[in-house]
Design a protein around this motif. Structure first.
Motif, PDB file in Angstrom:
ATOM      1  N   LYS A 151       4.524  -6.001 -13.592  1.00 47.35           N
ATOM      2  CA  LYS A 151       3.669  -5.174 -14.456  1.00 47.35           C
ATOM      3  C   LYS A 151       2.302  -5.811 -14.695  1.00 47.35           C
ATOM      4  CE  LYS A 151       7.455  -2.858 -16.909  1.00 47.35           C
ATOM      5  NZ  LYS A 151       8.078  -2.590 -18.227  1.00 47.35           N
ATOM      6  N   LYS A 152       2.223  -7.125 -14.524  1.00 41.89           N
ATOM      7  CA  LYS A 152       0.974  -7.837 -14.756  1.00 41.89           C
ATOM      8  C   LYS A 152       0.151  -8.030 -13.477  1.00 41.89           C
ATOM      9  CE  LYS A 152       2.969 -10.403 -18.644  1.00 41.89           C
ATOM     10  NZ  LYS A 152       3.277 -11.756 -19.198  1.00 41.89           N
ATOM     11  N   ALA A 207       5.540  -8.834  -3.530  1.00 40.98           N
ATOM     12  CA  ALA A 207       4.163  -8.563  -3.096  1.00 40.98           C
ATOM     13  C   ALA A 207       3.188  -9.027  -4.177  1.00 40.98           C
ATOM     14  CB  ALA A 207       3.983  -7.069  -2.823  1.00 40.98           C
ATOM     15  N   ASP A 208       2.017  -9.501  -3.770  1.00 42.90           N
ATOM     16  CA  ASP A 208       1.052 -10.075  -4.713  1.00 42.90           C
ATOM     17  C   ASP A 208       0.229  -9.028  -5.443  1.00 42.90           C
ATOM     18  OD1 ASP A 208       1.359 -13.035  -4.146  1.00 42.90           O
ATOM     19  OD2 ASP A 208       1.016 -12.254  -2.131  1.00 42.90           O
ATOM     20  N   ARG A 209      -0.107  -7.946  -4.784  1.00 38.34           N
ATOM     21  CA  ARG A 209      -0.877  -6.880  -5.418  1.00 38.34           C
ATOM     22  C   ARG A 209      -0.618  -5.562  -4.684  1.00 38.34           C
ATOM     23  NH1 ARG A 209      -6.185  -6.340  -2.719  1.00 38.34           N
ATOM     24  NH2 ARG A 209      -6.449  -8.049  -1.232  1.00 38.34           N
ATOM     25  N   THR A 268       6.648   2.907  -7.149  1.00 36.99           N
ATOM     26  CA  THR A 268       7.096   2.338  -5.875  1.00 36.99           C
ATOM     27  C   THR A 268       6.377   1.022  -5.598  1.00 36.99           C
ATOM     28  OG1 THR A 268       7.405   4.598  -5.065  1.00 36.99           O
ATOM     29  CG2 THR A 268       7.436   2.846  -3.429  1.00 36.99           C
ATOM     30  N   LEU A 269       5.081   0.991  -5.885  1.00 35.59           N
ATOM     31  CA  LEU A 269       4.308  -0.231  -5.675  1.00 35.59           C
ATOM     32  C   LEU A 269       4.751  -1.342  -6.628  1.00 35.59           C
ATOM     33  CD1 LEU A 269       0.774   1.328  -5.103  1.00 35.59           C
ATOM     34  CD2 LEU A 269       2.132   0.068  -3.430  1.00 35.59           C
ATOM     35  N   ARG A 270       5.084  -0.972  -7.858  1.00 35.84           N
ATOM     36  CA  ARG A 270       5.578  -1.971  -8.810  1.00 35.84           C
ATOM     37  C   ARG A 270       6.892  -2.570  -8.320  1.00 35.84           C
ATOM     38  NH1 ARG A 270       1.341  -3.744 -11.676  1.00 35.84           N
ATOM     39  NH2 ARG A 270       0.200  -2.018 -12.657  1.00 35.84           N
ATOM     40  N   VAL A 295       0.849  -1.196   0.000  1.00 35.01           N
ATOM     41  CA  VAL A 295       0.000   0.000   0.000  1.00 35.01           C
ATOM     42  C   VAL A 295       0.882   1.243   0.000  1.00 35.01           C
ATOM     43  CG1 VAL A 295      -1.766   1.308   1.240  1.00 35.01           C
ATOM     44  CG2 VAL A 295      -1.802  -1.191   1.282  1.00 35.01           C
ATOM     45  N   SER A 296       0.501   2.228  -0.803  1.00 35.52           N
ATOM     46  CA  SER A 296       1.206   3.505  -0.782  1.00 35.52           C
ATOM     47  C   SER A 296       0.186   4.628  -0.832  1.00 35.52           C
ATOM     48  CB  SER A 296       2.165   3.616  -1.975  1.00 35.52           C
ATOM     49  OG  SER A 296       3.011   4.744  -1.827  1.00 35.52           O
ATOM     50  N   VAL A 297       0.538   5.753  -0.242  1.00 35.18           N
ATOM     51  CA  VAL A 297      -0.327   6.930  -0.213  1.00 35.18           C
ATOM     52  C   VAL A 297       0.441   8.094  -0.820  1.00 35.18           C
ATOM     53  CG1 VAL A 297      -1.708   8.476   1.220  1.00 35.18           C
ATOM     54  CG2 VAL A 297      -1.390   6.088   1.917  1.00 35.18           C
ATOM     55  N   GLY A 298      -0.139   8.721  -1.836  1.00 32.43           N
ATOM     56  CA  GLY A 298       0.553   9.854  -2.445  1.00 32.43           C
ATOM     57  C   GLY A 298       0.167  10.073  -3.889  1.00 32.43           C
TER      58      GLY A 298
END
Length: 249
Positions: free
Chosen positions: A195-196, A80-82, A71-73, A61-64
């Motif tokens: 990416k997927k 991480a799964d999602r 960053t999440l990628r 999880v990211s906020v911004g």
């Protein structure tokens, strides 16, 4: 067991931070950004728990701003799964992040939340503690070792006097210290796989969270420049300078 990991996009730790000319903050335009190092350690720990068969899913999880997707990628490339991006262009402070994470905990129902002990941009070291209080969860901060078993987490944490080992009941919030692990090198195949993976974008208002700033920054200044050192001929000269110039003895 589901694990929620919070990650923050910050100025890369190798970049020299410069204060804006108007002293309202630091310069971020055309500056390299990356994942907060403590959060990267948190992601690595969550992925290791999944690889050990303890966890079934890791959610980053990211906020911004929208660029936090990068960053999440990266978190998903680590394993991480999602990912979930709570997108906003507003200034985000620790309490607002804690409230957003609390809303996501209510939605996702993770058994464990891991995040960095602090971010290297503001050094607040507040979000984990605030989140544990809001969510009424056990907490263990500054973790250098985590062992999960029988509905408990045994955490070795770094304190001023050395190491302290505590046991908390799950669900819990754990904040990672530098010595918890060494994050893996992200390979190109894993970057392509990331990416997927699913990345959902929502807004703070979708979670019913008020992110209005509670603290106002009046001015940001660079620390005073340190004066150059001097060479002394011998110990006697050193003692003389410490006594008569520095006046520390």
């Amino acid at each position: 067991m589901k694990i929620l990991v919070a990650v923050k996009r910050v100025i890369d730790y190798n970049v020299k931070v410069r204060v804006k000319a108007d002293q309202t903050g630091v310069e971020t335009a055309n500056v390299k950004m990356s994942m907060n190092p403590f959060d990267e350690i948190a992601v690595e720990e969550a992925v290791r728990l999944k690889e050990a068969g303890i966890a079934t899913e890791v959610i980053a999880v990211s906020v911004g701003v929208a660029q936090c997707q990068e960053t999440l990628r990266t978190a998903m490339a680590i394993g991480a799964d999602r990912g979930i991006l709570v997108e906003t262009n507003e200034e985000i402070q620790p309490l607002a992040v804690a409230k957003i994470l609390k809303a996501l905990i209510d939605k996702e129902q993770p058994v464990l939340v891991i995040l960095g002990k602090q971010a290297i941009d503001d050094d607040s070291n507040q979000t984990g503690q605030m989140l544990a209080a809001l969510a009424n969860m056990s907490q263990a901060t500054f973790a250098s070792k985590v062992v999960i078993a029988d509905g408990h987490a045994q955490v070795t944490r770094e304190v001023d006097g050395g190491l302290e080992t505590i046991e908390v009941t799950l669900p819990a919030v754990i904040t990672s210290d530098l010595r918890l692990n060494e994050p893996r090198y992200v390979t190109l195949p894993n970057i392509m796989k990331a990416k997927k993976k699913t990345l959902d974008t929502i807004k703070p208002e979708d979670l019913g969270v008020d992110i209005s700033p509670r603290i106002k920054t009046l001015k940001v200044e660079e620390p005073p420049k340190r004066s150059a050192g001097v060479m002394v001929a011998d110990v006697k000269a050193l003692v003389d300078k410490l006594k008569n110039e520095a006046k520390v003895i």
